[in-house]
Motif scaffolding. Structure first.
Motif, PDB file in Angstrom:
ATOM      1  N   CYS A 200      34.441  10.664  12.467  1.00 33.45           N
ATOM      2  CA  CYS A 200      35.586   9.871  11.817  1.00 33.45           C
ATOM      3  C   CYS A 200      36.279   9.071  13.034  1.00 33.45           C
ATOM      4  O   CYS A 200      36.654   9.589  13.927  1.00 33.45           O
ATOM      5  N   ASP A 201      36.070   7.830  12.957  1.00 33.53           N
ATOM      6  CA  ASP A 201      36.443   6.776  13.942  1.00 33.53           C
ATOM      7  C   ASP A 201      35.828   7.399  15.224  1.00 33.53           C
ATOM      8  O   ASP A 201      34.559   7.423  15.501  1.00 33.53           O
ATOM      9  N   ASP A 202      36.717   7.520  16.472  1.00 32.16           N
ATOM     10  CA  ASP A 202      36.020   7.929  17.655  1.00 32.16           C
ATOM     11  C   ASP A 202      35.885   9.222  17.782  1.00 32.16           C
ATOM     12  O   ASP A 202      35.339   9.912  18.992  1.00 32.16           O
ATOM     13  N   THR A 203      36.164  10.259  16.751  1.00 34.87           N
ATOM     14  CA  THR A 203      36.122  11.799  16.869  1.00 34.87           C
ATOM     15  C   THR A 203      35.075  12.351  16.068  1.00 34.87           C
ATOM     16  O   THR A 203      34.847  12.083  15.161  1.00 34.87           O
ATOM     17  N   VAL A 204      34.362  13.365  16.861  1.00 34.88           N
ATOM     18  CA  VAL A 204      33.232  14.032  16.160  1.00 34.88           C
ATOM     19  C   VAL A 204      33.822  15.391  16.147  1.00 34.88           C
ATOM     20  O   VAL A 204      34.426  16.203  16.896  1.00 34.88           O
ATOM     21  N   PHE A 205      33.562  15.975  14.783  1.00 33.87           N
ATOM     22  CA  PHE A 205      33.983  17.306  14.428  1.00 33.87           C
ATOM     23  C   PHE A 205      32.733  18.261  14.018  1.00 33.87           C
ATOM     24  O   PHE A 205      31.736  17.804  13.546  1.00 33.87           O
ATOM     25  N   TRP A 206      33.005  19.539  14.598  1.00 33.06           N
ATOM     26  CA  TRP A 206      32.084  20.617  14.163  1.00 33.06           C
ATOM     27  C   TRP A 206      32.748  21.934  13.728  1.00 33.06           C
ATOM     28  O   TRP A 206      33.896  21.966  14.093  1.00 33.06           O
ATOM     29  N   ALA A 207      32.070  22.564  12.822  1.00 28.36           N
ATOM     30  CA  ALA A 207      32.756  23.742  12.113  1.00 28.36           C
ATOM     31  C   ALA A 207      32.358  24.764  12.997  1.00 28.36           C
ATOM     32  O   ALA A 207      31.106  24.887  13.455  1.00 28.36           O
ATOM     33  N   SER A 208      33.103  25.888  13.052  1.00 36.16           N
ATOM     34  CA  SER A 208      32.905  27.026  13.662  1.00 36.16           C
ATOM     35  C   SER A 208      33.115  28.345  13.040  1.00 36.16           C
ATOM     36  O   SER A 208      34.260  28.299  12.378  1.00 36.16           O
ATOM     37  N   SER A 209      32.272  29.299  12.810  1.00 39.66           N
ATOM     38  CA  SER A 209      32.614  30.507  12.128  1.00 39.66           C
ATOM     39  C   SER A 209      32.031  31.512  13.220  1.00 39.66           C
ATOM     40  O   SER A 209      30.886  31.685  13.325  1.00 39.66           O
TER      41      SER A 209
END
Length: 370
Positions: A200-209
């Protein structure tokens, strides 16, 4: 025609078609054929075709198949054969481009080659090898915007799997054709879902469990800002308890917001949350929807191993795997559709794919010429 449309208006209309439909128009007239090499048109078509049209399937890191979910989009059989005939690992997919590691002589002879590949066009372009020793990981893609909505270049965030608090993070700039960053970053020692990032825009997201106390999961979302190269750990909603057999996933909501999807095996429900900023600027979650699998016709506890949200115009599809079957659910009207049966589903990795005409790069080549 007595009143033909201007070429620029015609190109604008056609740019909304998926790649498969556009290729059927090429024999119609010279104007359509010329569009197939017009860089502005190709990028515009890529911009308007963001929805997931299918999934590439890896099993134990080897490409297996492609599953379409949009009947108007598809991948030519020659592109599927190309991946089948070579030892390949898919690292990521975005905007119609697939990033693949290839070895010509087996996985124990020399370093792999990194390629960017457009299955719809049947083209590919080799990228410079990442610095350092190869290790398994995943690629996130940040497309750069030139101001009018058309994305030209891109940046790759290549995160490799590590078993310590520091993750090796490398960033590639397609305009400079060079890796501009290579450093170890502290992501809190969490096991991240590297194959399914959200940008999203300049940000990368990852999920963690991660397994925490008995039968519970310590889940979060990890954010990395490509611009200032900083990280942030975002906790999941406070009233969400993740059990051992539950599943979380992340997707985009309406093309701009991060959506957290949690499936509860016990309650047999999907719950969707949006990430917003609170009044003090800190990230906060807002619940937007609940979907009961019992309401969709499933009568027993369901184990879900993968979930993602696909959006096309005003339609939102929740795509998920239940046991050995891939389903889609239209969350607007609750319509459920079986997409495909899966073999060896416990070791599968699904890579969402969009059917676009986006060029691989200035030095791209046809697969048939290889």
């Amino acid at each position: 025609m007595s009143c033909p449309l201007p070429n620029d208006v015609l190109a604008e209309i056609i740019s909304y078609l998926p790649a498969k439909a556009f290729f059927k128009l090429l024999p119609v007239c010279k104007t359509f054929y010329q569009l197939s090499s017009d860089s502005h048109f190709l990028l515009s078509q890529s911009y308007y075709n963001k929805a997931i049209s299918g999934f590439f399937i890896n099993s134990s890191n080897i490409f297996r198949s492609f599953i379409p979910i949009d009947p108007y989009a598809g991948v030519p059989s020659s592109s599927i054969e190309f991946l089948h005939q070579r030892e390949s690992i898919i690292l990521g997919s975005a905007g119609g481009l697939v990033f693949v590691l290839l070895r010509k002589y087996g996985w124990f002879d020399g370093a792999p080659d990194l390629w960017v590949y457009n299955p719809a066009r049947g083209t590919r372009c080799q990228l410079p090898c990442p610095p350092g020793k190869f290790s398994q990981g995943g690629i996130a893609v940040r497309f750069m915007n030139n101001g009018d909505g058309v994305t030209t270049g891109y940046k790759l965030v290549y995160l490799t799997r590590r078993w310590n608090p520091l993750q090796r993070c490398r960033v590639y700039d397609s305009v400079a054709r060079a890796w501009t960053m290579d450093k170890e970053i502290d992501f809190g020692g969490r096991e991240l879902d590297l194959e399914h990032p959200v940008v999203c825009d300049d940000t990368v997201f990852w999920a963690s469990s991660e397994v925490g106390s008995y039968m519970s999961i310590e889940s979060c979302v990890v954010a990395f800002d490509v611009g200032d190269e900083c990280t942030q750990i975002i906790t999941i909603p406070k009233d969400t308890v993740i059990d051992f057999f539950d599943t979380i996933g992340i997707s985009k909501w309406e093309g701009k917001s991060l959506c957290l999807i949690r499936h509860s095996t016990f309650s047999c429900k999907f719950v969707l949350w949006l990430l917003n900023k609170t009044s003090d600027g800190a990230p906060g979650w807002v619940k937007v929807q609940e979907i009961s699998l019992a309401g969709l016709g499933f009568r027993e506890p369901c184990y879900v191993s993968y979930v993602v949200l696909s959006e096309m115009a005003s339609t939102k599809l929740l795509v998920f795997t239940k046991d050995s079957v891939l389903y889609s659910c239209n969350i607007n009207n609750g319509e459920l559709e079986k997409l495909s049966s899966l073999i060896d589903y416990h070791s599968l990795t699904l890579f969402p794919y969009s059917n676009t005409l986006r060029p691989c790069g200035e030095q791209q080549e046809l697969l048939e010429a290889i």
